[in-house]
Structures are given as C-alpha cells and as structure tokens.
Design an enzyme around this catalytic site. Structure first.
Site, PDB file in Angstrom:
ATOM      1  N   ASN A 127       0.863  -1.185   0.000  1.00 14.01           N
ATOM      2  CA  ASN A 127       0.000   0.000   0.000  1.00 14.01           C
ATOM      3  C   ASN A 127       0.899   1.235   0.000  1.00 14.01           C
ATOM      4  O   ASN A 127       1.480   1.583   1.025  1.00 14.01           O
ATOM      5  CB  ASN A 127      -0.882  -0.048   1.264  1.00 14.01           C
ATOM      6  CG  ASN A 127      -1.682   1.223   1.459  1.00 14.01           C
ATOM      7  OD1 ASN A 127      -1.786   2.058   0.553  1.00 14.01           O
ATOM      8  ND2 ASN A 127      -2.265   1.366   2.646  1.00 14.01           N
ATOM      9  N   GLY A 182       2.571   2.338  10.724  1.00 18.90           N
ATOM     10  CA  GLY A 182       3.503   3.449  10.542  1.00 18.90           C
ATOM     11  C   GLY A 182       4.222   3.878  11.810  1.00 18.90           C
ATOM     12  O   GLY A 182       4.841   4.942  11.842  1.00 18.90           O
ATOM     13  N   GLU A 233      -6.727   4.582   8.179  1.00 19.24           N
ATOM     14  CA  GLU A 233      -6.570   6.010   7.876  1.00 19.24           C
ATOM     15  C   GLU A 233      -7.845   6.566   7.255  1.00 19.24           C
ATOM     16  O   GLU A 233      -8.206   7.719   7.489  1.00 19.24           O
ATOM     17  CB  GLU A 233      -5.350   6.209   6.947  1.00 19.24           C
ATOM     18  CG  GLU A 233      -4.053   6.014   7.719  1.00 19.24           C
ATOM     19  CD  GLU A 233      -2.891   5.483   6.899  1.00 19.24           C
ATOM     20  OE1 GLU A 233      -2.932   5.558   5.666  1.00 19.24           O
ATOM     21  OE2 GLU A 233      -1.931   4.976   7.521  1.00 19.24           O
ATOM     22  N   GLU A 269      -4.947  -5.096  10.815  1.00 20.32           N
ATOM     23  CA  GLU A 269      -3.954  -4.044  10.986  1.00 20.32           C
ATOM     24  C   GLU A 269      -4.224  -3.295  12.287  1.00 20.32           C
ATOM     25  O   GLU A 269      -5.053  -2.364  12.308  1.00 20.32           O
ATOM     26  CB  GLU A 269      -4.033  -3.046   9.827  1.00 20.32           C
ATOM     27  CG  GLU A 269      -3.739  -3.648   8.479  1.00 20.32           C
ATOM     28  CD  GLU A 269      -3.242  -2.602   7.493  1.00 20.32           C
ATOM     29  OE1 GLU A 269      -2.141  -2.798   6.964  1.00 20.32           O
ATOM     30  OE2 GLU A 269      -3.924  -1.579   7.297  1.00 20.32           O
ATOM     31  N   HIS A 323      -9.389   0.933   5.333  1.00 18.46           N
ATOM     32  CA  HIS A 323      -8.091   1.163   5.969  1.00 18.46           C
ATOM     33  C   HIS A 323      -8.286   2.118   7.148  1.00 18.46           C
ATOM     34  O   HIS A 323      -9.116   3.029   7.077  1.00 18.46           O
ATOM     35  CB  HIS A 323      -7.110   1.762   4.953  1.00 18.46           C
ATOM     36  CG  HIS A 323      -5.715   1.810   5.484  1.00 18.46           C
ATOM     37  ND1 HIS A 323      -5.303   2.778   6.360  1.00 18.46           N
ATOM     38  CD2 HIS A 323      -4.657   0.976   5.308  1.00 18.46           C
ATOM     39  CE1 HIS A 323      -4.032   2.541   6.689  1.00 18.46           C
ATOM     40  NE2 HIS A 323      -3.620   1.450   6.053  1.00 18.46           N
ATOM     41  N   LYS A 336       0.090   4.247  -0.279  1.00 17.82           N
ATOM     42  CA  LYS A 336      -0.569   5.429   0.296  1.00 17.82           C
ATOM     43  C   LYS A 336      -0.358   6.642  -0.630  1.00 17.82           C
ATOM     44  O   LYS A 336      -0.235   6.462  -1.843  1.00 17.82           O
ATOM     45  CB  LYS A 336      -0.068   5.682   1.720  1.00 17.82           C
ATOM     46  CG  LYS A 336      -0.179   4.412   2.576  1.00 17.82           C
ATOM     47  CD  LYS A 336       0.008   4.623   4.038  1.00 17.82           C
ATOM     48  CE  LYS A 336      -0.097   3.272   4.739  1.00 17.82           C
ATOM     49  NZ  LYS A 336      -0.012   3.370   6.187  1.00 17.82           N
ATOM     50  N   SER A 361       3.638  -1.970  10.386  1.00 22.78           N
ATOM     51  CA  SER A 361       5.093  -2.025  10.568  1.00 22.78           C
ATOM     52  C   SER A 361       5.680  -3.399  10.262  1.00 22.78           C
ATOM     53  O   SER A 361       6.641  -3.826  10.896  1.00 22.78           O
ATOM     54  CB  SER A 361       5.486  -1.562  11.972  1.00 22.78           C
ATOM     55  OG  SER A 361       5.059  -0.218  12.165  1.00 22.78           O
TER      56      SER A 361
END
Ligand code: PGA
Length: 256
Positions: free
Chosen positions: A9, A177, A101, A171, A99, A11, A217
């Site tokens: 991904n 991240g 985010e 996730e 996701h 992003k 991560s």
C-alpha cells in the site's frame, strides 16, 4: 490451499516520475528469483498510476495492481471520487476497503464500507478489507470486540460465494507506521479469532480457504516470523513497500 499474498500500500507517496523507477526495480528483483513466484503480489499505488502499473506488470506471474479506496457510488455527480468500475477499467484487481486512515481521517462508517465492499465485488474485483483496534481498545482488552464488530457490520452480510473473494487484513492501528509491530503471538491470536468468526458464520471449509493478512510495521526483518504463524497468510505493507529490496525480501519471507 490458502493463497499467500503480499500487498504493498503506497498510500499518498511518490510522484509519477518517482514511482516508475521504483516499480521497475521491484519488477527486476521479482524476475531475478523464483522464490516468491507462488505468492500473489499486489501493488497498490495512488489510483492515478494504476493503468500504467497494470501495463508495466501485465504478463508477470501472480502480480496484480489495486486501488486504495473507491466510491460507494456507481457513477454520477460525486466530484473527486473514483468508482470501482473505473478502477477495473484501467486494470485494477483489488481495492483496499476500510483502511484505518480512511476510517479515522475520512470518517468512513461501517455502512459506507459495506457499500464499498458490495460495489467492489459487483465489478468482479477483490476487496482487501481492513480491520484493527486502536491502542486504547487493546489496552482496555476490547480488541476482539472491535474487530468482530467491524467484520459483522461490513462484510458478514455477504453470501458465501461473495465472501470467499474478500481478503481480510488485520492491521492494529497502534502498529501502522509506528515501527511497533504486533508480536507474532498477538497476530496469530487475532488471526485465529477472525478465522473462528468466519467458521461460525460460513463453515470450516470456507474459513480455511480465506487469506488473512497482517499489516502494521511489517518489514523484511519481522515478516518471516509473522508469516510462519499458521493463520497469517501474508502482509499488507505500507512503508516497506516503498523500498524495492525490502518489499521483495518480504515476499520471500514465507516458510519454504
Ligand atoms: P505500515 O502501514 O507498514 O507503514 O505500518 C501498513 C498499512 O497501513 O497498510
């Protein structure tokens, strides 16, 4: 047999001129080794690049391109949106849905994610449906409850033939991240839990066929340990997918 999958991904990273050499580097490294041949590799750049990436990787065994999001709607006056049908028309095969985010910065609701899943499947594409708890929820020991609700509210309405096309990605939000990876024991525990939910709803055969990816991560150093877990079938990779060597090392991290 369950499919092994590594999805990158990207992003909102890389301009077009930065993205092309990176894609070629990944492609060259994949060519050099037979090791990851059986792994499904999904490259998920900004949607602007999907067509070009599709053309560049066309014909490569088990390499696919995907999108990071799609509209809940089919077409029409939705300025700035991109539909699942459009993604398909330029060569996309997968769409990331839910996701964290998007859930947190764009306030995506369970209901919207349900619609996005439906529209993705309607166009013959595969959703990579993300679930995961925040740090607070894990500390409050509510992580199983959160993940169960995310699955229940957005994908458990599907009939078995649709559901089996979904790829689930666990996730944990606190790992995305941050450099903090879930331990392999934490990942395995949650993946097993997700598989047990699927088994209760759709039966053992389907549950055993589903690919459940870990994300957060995940990198070339910890992937082997995570992928060795019996219920971890690969990874959804953010940061490390932007470095060709690291990304391909992750693809090579499955037990042989
Ligand atoms: P990360 O991102 O690997 O950079 O933690 C994973 C993701 O957001 O899919």
């Amino acid at each position: 047999m369950r499919k092994k999958i590594v999805a990158g991904n990207w992003k909102m990273n890389k301009t077009y001129s930065e993205s092309v050499p990176l894609l070629y580097e990944i492609k060259d490294l994949l060519f050099k080794s037979k090791k990851g041949e059986a792994v499904l590799k999904v490259i998920i750049p900004p949607s602007l690049y999907i067509h070009d990436f599709y053309e560049t990787t066309k014909g490569l065994k088990n390499v696919f391109v995907g999108a990071q999001n799609c509209s809940t709607e089919e077409s029409g006056a939705y300025t700035g949106e991109i539909s699942a049908g459009m993604i398909k028309s330029v060569g996309g095969n997968y769409i990331i849905i839910g996701h964290s985010e998007r859930r947190s910065y764009f306030n995506e609701t369970h209901e919207e994610l349900k619609k996005k899943t439906d529209i993705t499947l309607k166009h013959g594409l595969q959703p990579i449906f993300c679930v995961g708890e925040t740090k607070e929820k894990r500390e409050a020991n509510e992580h199983f409850k959160v993940v169960e609700a995310q699955i229940n509210d957005s994908i458990f309405h599907l009939i078995p033939d649709e559901f089996k096309k979904v790829v689930i990605a666990y996730e944990p939000v606190w790992a995305i991240g941050t450099g903090l990876t879930a331990t392999s024991a934490q990942a395995q525990e949650m993946h097993r839990f997700i598989r047990s939910l699927i088994e209760n709803k759709y039966g053992r055969v389907l549950a055993q066929e589903m690919s459940i990816l870990y994300g957060g991560s995940c990198n070339e150093k910890n992937a082997a340990e995570l992928f060795a877990c019996p219920d971890v079938d690969g990874g959804l990779i953010g940061g490390a997918s932007l470095k060709a060597k690291e990304f391909v090392e992750i693809i090579h991290s499955f037990p042989q």
